[in-house]
Design a protein around this motif. Structure first.
Motif, PDB file in Angstrom:
ATOM      1  N   CYS A   1      35.763  -0.352  30.340  1.00  0.00           N
ATOM      2  CA  CYS A   1      35.737   0.664  31.558  1.00  0.00           C
ATOM      3  C   CYS A   1      34.451   0.272  32.307  1.00  0.00           C
ATOM      4  O   CYS A   1      33.587   0.010  31.497  1.00  0.00           O
ATOM      5  CB  CYS A   1      36.085   2.079  31.410  1.00  0.00           C
TER       6      CYS A   1
ATOM      7  N   VAL B   1      41.706   6.956  34.545  1.00  0.00           N
ATOM      8  CA  VAL B   1      40.181   7.131  34.825  1.00  0.00           C
ATOM      9  C   VAL B   1      39.914   8.416  35.562  1.00  0.00           C
ATOM     10  O   VAL B   1      40.837   8.894  36.460  1.00  0.00           O
ATOM     11  CB  VAL B   1      39.381   6.095  35.387  1.00  0.00           C
TER      12      VAL B   1
ATOM     13  N   HIS C   1      38.616   8.924  30.198  1.00  0.00           N
ATOM     14  CA  HIS C   1      39.541   7.746  30.231  1.00  0.00           C
ATOM     15  C   HIS C   1      40.628   8.317  29.196  1.00  0.00           C
ATOM     16  O   HIS C   1      40.710   8.972  28.342  1.00  0.00           O
ATOM     17  CB  HIS C   1      39.138   6.508  29.634  1.00  0.00           C
TER      18      HIS C   1
END
Length: 240
Positions: free
Chosen positions: A3, A99, A195
């Motif tokens: 991420c 997210v 996440h």
């Protein structure tokens, strides 16, 4: 899965909108001046990140989902989220999963106000009372909660679907079974990245228009972090 979390401390008087379509700029111009600047800068940062990572020269079409979250119209593109605090703009995106991002400026009066808006559980109050700076810790817990609620597409008042256990580094969501949050305090700024499913790696970046993207750190669930404020919360099994 990796991420990306990028921050931009905006100092430019006028945003550079060359990566935004005319329709996006026009829509932002129809909002209040302060909101316009935040909205444009958030979209600019996302557009620059999409160009840097994927070579897409213009920000793809963004839609608003029924739960209020912003999303790319194409399901083939990454999931993303915006946040802002003071002059800092933040974007988090991931090619897999969902997210949530929250940024907060550390202010005592803000922390007090937030604790009144989002009542703390007995477990959270006990943890806060054991910290060196209770107001700072309250602000960080608020930031963690908001990042997870953003991920879940829920409002600030939806406290009954999410419980935090900061002392053990765990959380429980009644909506998604595998949520993870990383959070830290950097100077006067608190950040929290959520996440689902759990992180493999969080790549942190600083954006400076004249220099581009500068990677500041790489975080993973397995590694130890030197920051005294770093927190990592992983999911407990669903309650029976």
């Amino acid at each position: 899965m990796a991420c990306h979390f990028v921050r931009w401390n905006v100092t430019e008087a006028e945003p550079d909108t060359h990566r935004l379509s005319k329709d996006v700029v026009l829509a932002a111009n129809n909002t209040a001046p302060k909101l316009r600047k935040t909205l444009l800068n958030s979209q600019i940062l996302l557009a620059e990140m999409m160009f840097y990572l994927y070579g897409i020269p213009t920000l793809p079409e963004i839609i608003t989902l029924p739960n209020g979250k912003s999303s790319f119209a194409s399901s083939d593109l990454p999931n993303f989220t915006f946040a802002s605090a003071g002059t800092t703009i933040g974007v988090m995106l991931s090619s897999e999963g969902h997210v949530g991002l929250e940024l907060e400026i550390l202010h005592a009066h803000r922390a007090q106000a937030d604790s009144q808006q989002s009542p703390l559980s007995a477990v959270e109050q006990m943890w806060i009372s054991m910290q060196n700076d209770p107001l700072e810790s309250t602000s960080q817990l608020y930031c963690i909660r908001q990042s997870a609620l953003k991920l879940l597409g829920q409002s600030e008042s939806s406290t009954n679907t999410l419980t935090l256990h900061p002392a053990s580094g765990r959380l429980r969501s009644s909506i998604l079974p595998d949520v993870q949050v990383m959070s830290d305090i950097d100077g006067a700024l608190t950040w929290a990245c959520a996440h689902a499913p759990a992180f493999s790696t969080l790549l942190c970046w600083q954006y400076i228009p004249a220099q581009g993207f500068i990677r500041t750190q790489i975080l993973s669930p397995q590694q130890q972090n030197d920051s005294p404020h770093f927190m990592k919360l992983t999911s407990l099994p669903p309650a029976k």
